[in-house]
Design an enzyme around this catalytic site. Structure first.
Site, PDB file in Angstrom:
ATOM      1  N   HIS A   1       0.820  -1.215   0.000  1.00 40.42           N
ATOM      2  CA  HIS A   1       0.000   0.000   0.000  1.00 40.42           C
ATOM      3  C   HIS A   1       0.857   1.269   0.000  1.00 40.42           C
ATOM      4  O   HIS A   1       1.979   1.284   0.507  1.00 40.42           O
ATOM      5  CB  HIS A   1      -0.928   0.015   1.219  1.00 40.42           C
ATOM      6  CG  HIS A   1      -0.202   0.031   2.524  1.00 40.42           C
ATOM      7  ND1 HIS A   1       0.335   1.184   3.070  1.00 40.42           N
ATOM      8  CD2 HIS A   1       0.105  -0.964   3.392  1.00 40.42           C
ATOM      9  CE1 HIS A   1       0.910   0.905   4.213  1.00 40.42           C
ATOM     10  NE2 HIS A   1       0.801  -0.400   4.433  1.00 40.42           N
TER      11      HIS A   1
ATOM     12  N   GLU B   1      -1.952  -6.872   7.402  1.00 44.18           N
ATOM     13  CA  GLU B   1      -0.636  -6.669   7.991  1.00 44.18           C
ATOM     14  C   GLU B   1      -0.486  -7.544   9.237  1.00 44.18           C
ATOM     15  O   GLU B   1      -1.469  -8.008   9.821  1.00 44.18           O
ATOM     16  CB  GLU B   1      -0.470  -5.180   8.344  1.00 44.18           C
ATOM     17  CG  GLU B   1       0.831  -4.778   9.038  1.00 44.18           C
ATOM     18  CD  GLU B   1       2.079  -5.116   8.242  1.00 44.18           C
ATOM     19  OE1 GLU B   1       2.394  -6.330   8.141  1.00 44.18           O
ATOM     20  OE2 GLU B   1       2.750  -4.201   7.747  1.00 44.18           O
TER      21      GLU B   1
END
Length: 228
Positions: free
Chosen positions: A9, A87
């Site tokens: 990202h 994550e």
């Protein structure tokens, strides 16, 4: 030969503020949005044409994917979102400033928490402001209280084998927008990187990483698209 494209990202607000983020949902910054758009423009210019996409259930990865696809003119592509691409969960470090945490606990202890393969940070305390148990996107999921990189790999790889590998086996080009540690899990698997070496691998934000995939789903080559 199919391709697998990995993209971390774009810069998030907590990347900018140097805070541990993990599973907490943080948006991309203006710079992060620009990184995502530039990644899409680069893929389009290089003739990379994904057939299907995967991402986590975290805003920063979803938005990065959408911006990249819009820049490519491919917003119509199918997208699968799954928490197993999230994550790594940073447990009790979530929300803390990295420099302040190092000053409190020492650089070496923080390095162990961040970069060891199998030692997780302290768990998130019950009742923490960063508790996600009421978040509807995780309904029915046993949310971890902390994770090591090893723990992250243990959820990412089975999902890759069950959901993503079959797409590659069918000859489709796959784009994954995810996070530093969930992508480390995939790179470790595909490139055969050791437990010791994978912890030092840096994955920059917004930079497409391309794998050329063989028919047996082994990786023939890995490179940054910007270098080709």
């Amino acid at each position: 030969m199919p391709q697998l494209i990995l993209i971390r990202h774009g810069q998030s607000q907590w990347n900018l503020e140097n805070r541990f983020t993990g599973w907490w949902d943080v948006d991309v910054t203006e710079k992060g949005a620009a990184e995502a758009w530039a990644a899409g423009e680069l893929m389009k210019a290089k003739g990379v044409a994904p057939d299907t996409c995967f991402t986590s259930v975290q805003t920063r990865a979803i938005k990065t994917l959408n911006l990249a696809l819009e820049a490519m003119g491919r917003l119509w592509l199918p997208v699968t979102k799954d928490w197993r691409l999230n994550e790594r969960h940073y447990g009790g470090l979530t929300g803390l400033d990295k420099a302040e945490t190092a000053a409190k606990h020492g650089d070496e202890q923080v390095r162990i928490w961040r970069r060891s393969f199998d030692i997780p940070p302290p768990p998130l305390e019950a009742g923490s402001q960063w508790d996600l148990s009421a978040d509807p996107r995780y309904a029915g999921i046993a949310i971890p209280s902390t994770e090591s990189l090893k723990d992250t790999i243990a959820r990412v790889l089975p999902y890759y084998e069950a959901a993503i590998a079959p797409q590659l086996a069918a000859g489709r080009t796959v784009l994954i927008s995810a996070h530093g540690n969930s992508l480390r899990a995939l790179v470790k698997h595909l490139s055969g990187i050791s437990d010791a070496d994978i912890t030092g691998l840096e994955i920059p934000t917004g930079q497409p990483i391309v794998y050329e995939i063989n028919d047996d789903l082994s990786a023939r080559e890995r490179y940054y698209l910007s270098e080709r």
